[in-house]
Design a protein around this motif. Structure first.
Motif, PDB file in Angstrom:
ATOM      1  N   PRO A 118       0.811  -1.230   0.000  1.00  0.00           N
ATOM      2  CA  PRO A 118       0.000   0.000   0.000  1.00  0.00           C
ATOM      3  C   PRO A 118       0.843   1.280   0.000  1.00  0.00           C
ATOM      4  CG  PRO A 118      -0.848  -1.588   1.580  1.00  0.00           C
ATOM      5  CD  PRO A 118       0.451  -2.139   1.099  1.00  0.00           C
ATOM      6  N   ALA A 119       2.057   1.222   0.574  1.00  0.00           N
ATOM      7  CA  ALA A 119       2.916   2.413   0.622  1.00  0.00           C
ATOM      8  C   ALA A 119       3.538   2.734  -0.722  1.00  0.00           C
ATOM      9  CB  ALA A 119       4.012   2.226   1.667  1.00  0.00           C
ATOM     10  N   GLY A 120       3.533   1.778  -1.652  1.00  0.00           N
ATOM     11  CA  GLY A 120       4.155   1.985  -2.943  1.00  0.00           C
ATOM     12  C   GLY A 120       5.014   0.791  -3.304  1.00  0.00           C
ATOM     13  N   ALA A 121       5.664   0.894  -4.454  1.00  0.00           N
ATOM     14  CA  ALA A 121       6.524  -0.176  -4.941  1.00  0.00           C
ATOM     15  C   ALA A 121       7.876   0.418  -5.297  1.00  0.00           C
ATOM     16  CB  ALA A 121       5.902  -0.866  -6.146  1.00  0.00           C
ATOM     17  N   ALA A 122       8.931  -0.248  -4.843  1.00  0.00           N
ATOM     18  CA  ALA A 122      10.277   0.262  -5.109  1.00  0.00           C
ATOM     19  C   ALA A 122      11.281  -0.875  -5.047  1.00  0.00           C
ATOM     20  CB  ALA A 122      10.650   1.347  -4.104  1.00  0.00           C
ATOM     21  N   GLU A 123      12.362  -0.682  -5.772  1.00  0.00           N
ATOM     22  CA  GLU A 123      13.500  -1.602  -5.713  1.00  0.00           C
ATOM     23  C   GLU A 123      14.766  -0.767  -5.605  1.00  0.00           C
ATOM     24  OE1 GLU A 123      15.880  -4.295  -8.892  1.00  0.00           O
ATOM     25  OE2 GLU A 123      13.827  -4.987  -8.482  1.00  0.00           O
ATOM     26  N   LYS A 124      15.618  -1.112  -4.624  1.00  0.00           N
ATOM     27  CA  LYS A 124      16.918  -0.457  -4.455  1.00  0.00           C
ATOM     28  C   LYS A 124      18.001  -1.521  -4.521  1.00  0.00           C
ATOM     29  CE  LYS A 124      15.448   3.234  -1.252  1.00  0.00           C
ATOM     30  NZ  LYS A 124      15.766   3.879   0.040  1.00  0.00           N
ATOM     31  N   ARG A 125      19.022  -1.212  -5.279  1.00  0.00           N
ATOM     32  CA  ARG A 125      20.137  -2.153  -5.398  1.00  0.00           C
ATOM     33  C   ARG A 125      21.424  -1.438  -5.014  1.00  0.00           C
ATOM     34  NH1 ARG A 125      19.321  -3.485 -10.101  1.00  0.00           N
ATOM     35  NH2 ARG A 125      18.205  -5.425  -9.733  1.00  0.00           N
ATOM     36  N   PHE A 126      22.146  -2.008  -4.044  1.00  0.00           N
ATOM     37  CA  PHE A 126      23.448  -1.501  -3.610  1.00  0.00           C
ATOM     38  C   PHE A 126      24.515  -2.495  -4.023  1.00  0.00           C
ATOM     39  CE2 PHE A 126      20.354   0.385  -0.790  1.00  0.00           C
ATOM     40  CZ  PHE A 126      20.810   1.672  -0.541  1.00  0.00           C
ATOM     41  N   VAL A 127      25.553  -2.020  -4.692  1.00  0.00           N
ATOM     42  CA  VAL A 127      26.685  -2.862  -5.083  1.00  0.00           C
ATOM     43  C   VAL A 127      27.934  -2.283  -4.408  1.00  0.00           C
ATOM     44  CG1 VAL A 127      28.025  -3.829  -6.977  1.00  0.00           C
ATOM     45  CG2 VAL A 127      25.582  -3.343  -7.297  1.00  0.00           C
TER      46      VAL A 127
END
Length: 538
Positions: A118-127
């Motif tokens: 419900p808060a939203g959709a996100a993807e974070k990638r740390f390398v």
């Protein structure tokens, strides 16, 4: 790179790749993931997929603790790489629990955070990579308006560091190769940087930097000044600064935060967080070495730093003694000039009686009956003085040349000692445990002043009483100035004084022997002085 260590087992989370399109993705519990490289230890929380801690392994804080580039703050305030709105306030995604996927490779460790709900959709990638570098990639589906938060400020300075005028805190950026910066204490309204041509933006202090370099998707970067308000747990709470702050906030310290606004729903960044090691920054080829302020003689400071590092790595592993040896090298390089100056000063002393006679000759002619200056008489006296010094082969200003040549070195050493992270916390001996700060007991500046006074007493000076008084005031002036200077700078000048005293002692003894040769014999009883041949015949 070591594999990430988790405080909560990954089995508590659903496998993100197995989720169907549009299906909710979330973690069951809050979790901290730890990644260690050669230079840093990073801790990330899956609550908001943010950076909680970034500890540097090579450096210690002034109190002996760890240097953590993430500033402490009260709960609820956004951490680095949080998703916020245009005003810097946390979005609901900032409190969401992201599912984490960990991939440890030989050259990098990748953490992928995903959330859909419900808060939203996100993807974070740390390398995370070696050398203080890492990459961040974002893909945010909802909400439509968001920004990526970095900062505010850098590490956790002590109250003394916050008040120290040498501990500058600022934001810097590079656009088409030109580096600019803004001091956190001077800005009251946000600085907006358009994404086009923006090469990097960084939060920096005297010794450390947290820089991000847009690779794609950055529409603009906003440098937002923040007021530091003391919190109950001895940390600081951050409030946006305003053009006309209330009276209770006028004297509070300030920091800068960075808000990166996306061009669309995606963003890609490269980052360097770490010490402002000049060689390491130059190797990045970003131009970040420009954030190190070595002053107007920066080119000289760089060479002095390289020399100190070489001496430290190859001769003596103590930066205090490295400064002593570096001072000796500089003294040897300037020896021809100092030799000329000392010879000139000696000749000046020899012709002082003639110069005094010239002054006495013209003294009554320099003013008329009404006390007005006779410029023609002044000109003629100066011409005779000049002819006398030229005939003796003396440059009246020659004695000042070594001091003038030392000034660029002095300024370069000054900026080197307050800007080079290699010398931060560098120990020498006894009570001097940090060459980059002042002597806590003021012993070295006082000893330096004493050597300066002795040096002046030994150096031939003009017979002019006014010039002599000015020269004898120099040790007092230098001592006062050096009281607050870094101990390493005082050590450099003290060593230079000692070497000059040794050099002047040798010159004085040579001059004494020239005036009174050892083979000269006292007059005989008959009043005649025996020649060297007569002495030899006996």
């Amino acid at each position: 790179l070591s594999s990430p260590a988790a405080e909560v087992p990954a089995d508590d989370e659903p496998a993100a790749p197995a989720a169907e399109e549009g299906a909710p993705i979330a973690a069951a519990a809050e979790r901290t993931v730890v990644v260690e490289t050669d230079l840093y230890r990073a801790e990330l929380s899956n609550r908001g997929a943010v950076l909680r801690s970034f500890v540097l392994k090579e450096h210690l804080a002034r109190d002996g603790g760890q240097v953590d580039l993430v500033r402490e703050r009260p709960p609820g305030e956004p951490l680095p790489f949080a998703l916020v709105d245009a005003a810097g306030e946390p979005l609901p995604l900032g409190d969401a629990l992201f599912a984490v996927e960990e991939t440890a490779g030989r050259d990098a460790t990748t953490l992928t955070f995903r959330h859909r709900g419900p808060a939203g959709a996100a993807e974070k990638r740390f390398v995370f990579r070696s050398g203080g570098r890492f990459e961040v990639e974002l893909d945010v589906e909802r909400p439509e308006s968001w920004a990526l938060f970095v900062g505010p400020g850098l590490r956790n300075p002590s109250p003394a560091e916050l008040e120290n005028r040498y501990e500058r805190r600022f934001a810097a950026w590079s656009r088409t190769g030109e580096v600019s910066d803004t001091d956190a204490r001077e800005e009251e309204v946000p600085v907006v940087l358009r994404g086009g041509g923006l090469e990097w933006v960084a939060l920096s202090d005297q010794y450390f930097v947290a820089a991000v370099r847009p690779r794609a998707g950055v529409a603009e970067a906003v440098l937002a000044p923040q007021v530091m308000v003391p919190a109950a747990d001895r940390s600081w709470s951050f409030h946006p600064a305003v053009a006309e702050p209330p009276e209770e906030e006028e004297d509070l310290p300030r920091e800068m935060a960075v808000l990166l606004t996306p061009a669309d729903g995606e963003m890609a960044l490269s980052a360097y967080w770490g010490a402002k090691d000049v060689e390491r920054l130059a190797a990045l080829d970003w131009g970040l070495e420009e954030t190190v302020n070595f002053g107007i003689f920066g080119w000289l400071a760089i060479w002095l730093l390289r020399g100190l590092l070489w001496i430290h790595d190859n001769v003596v592993q103590n930066y205090g003694w490295a400064i002593v040896l570096m001072t000796l090298v500089i003294k040897v390089l300037l020896l021809p000039l100092s030799h000329h100056a000392m010879v000139s000063a000696q000749k000046m002393r020899e012709i002082q009686p003639q110069m005094q006679a010239l002054r006495a000759k013209w003294r009554g002619k320099l003013r008329d009956k009404n006390g007005r200056m006779n410029f023609e008489a002044q000109r003629k006296m100066n011409e005779e003085m000049r002819e006398l010094t030229q005939k003796a082969g003396v440059n009246p200003a020659g004695g000042c040349l070594p001091m003038l040549l030392q000034m660029p070195v002095l300024f370069a050493f000054y900026y080197l000692l307050i800007a080079a992270v290699e010398l931060r916390g560098a120990d020498w001996m006894l009570w001097i445990h940090d060459l980059s700060v002042r002597d806590p007991y003021y012993v070295m500046p006082l000893v330096m002043g004493a050597t300066q006074f002795l040096q002046m007493k030994m150096t031939p000076m003009s017979a002019d009483p006014m010039q002599r008084r000015i020269m004898m005031m120099m040790p007092i002036v230098f001592t006062v100035f050096f009281l607050g200077f870094p101990a390493g700078l005082v050590l450099y000048w003290l060593t230079n004084n000692v070497l000059t005293i040794v050099q002047q002692t040798i010159y004085n003894r040579i001059e004494e022997r020239r005036r009174n040769p050892p083979d000269a014999q006292p007059a005989s009883a008959g009043g005649r002085r025996k020649s060297p041949k007569q002495v030899a015949s006996k």
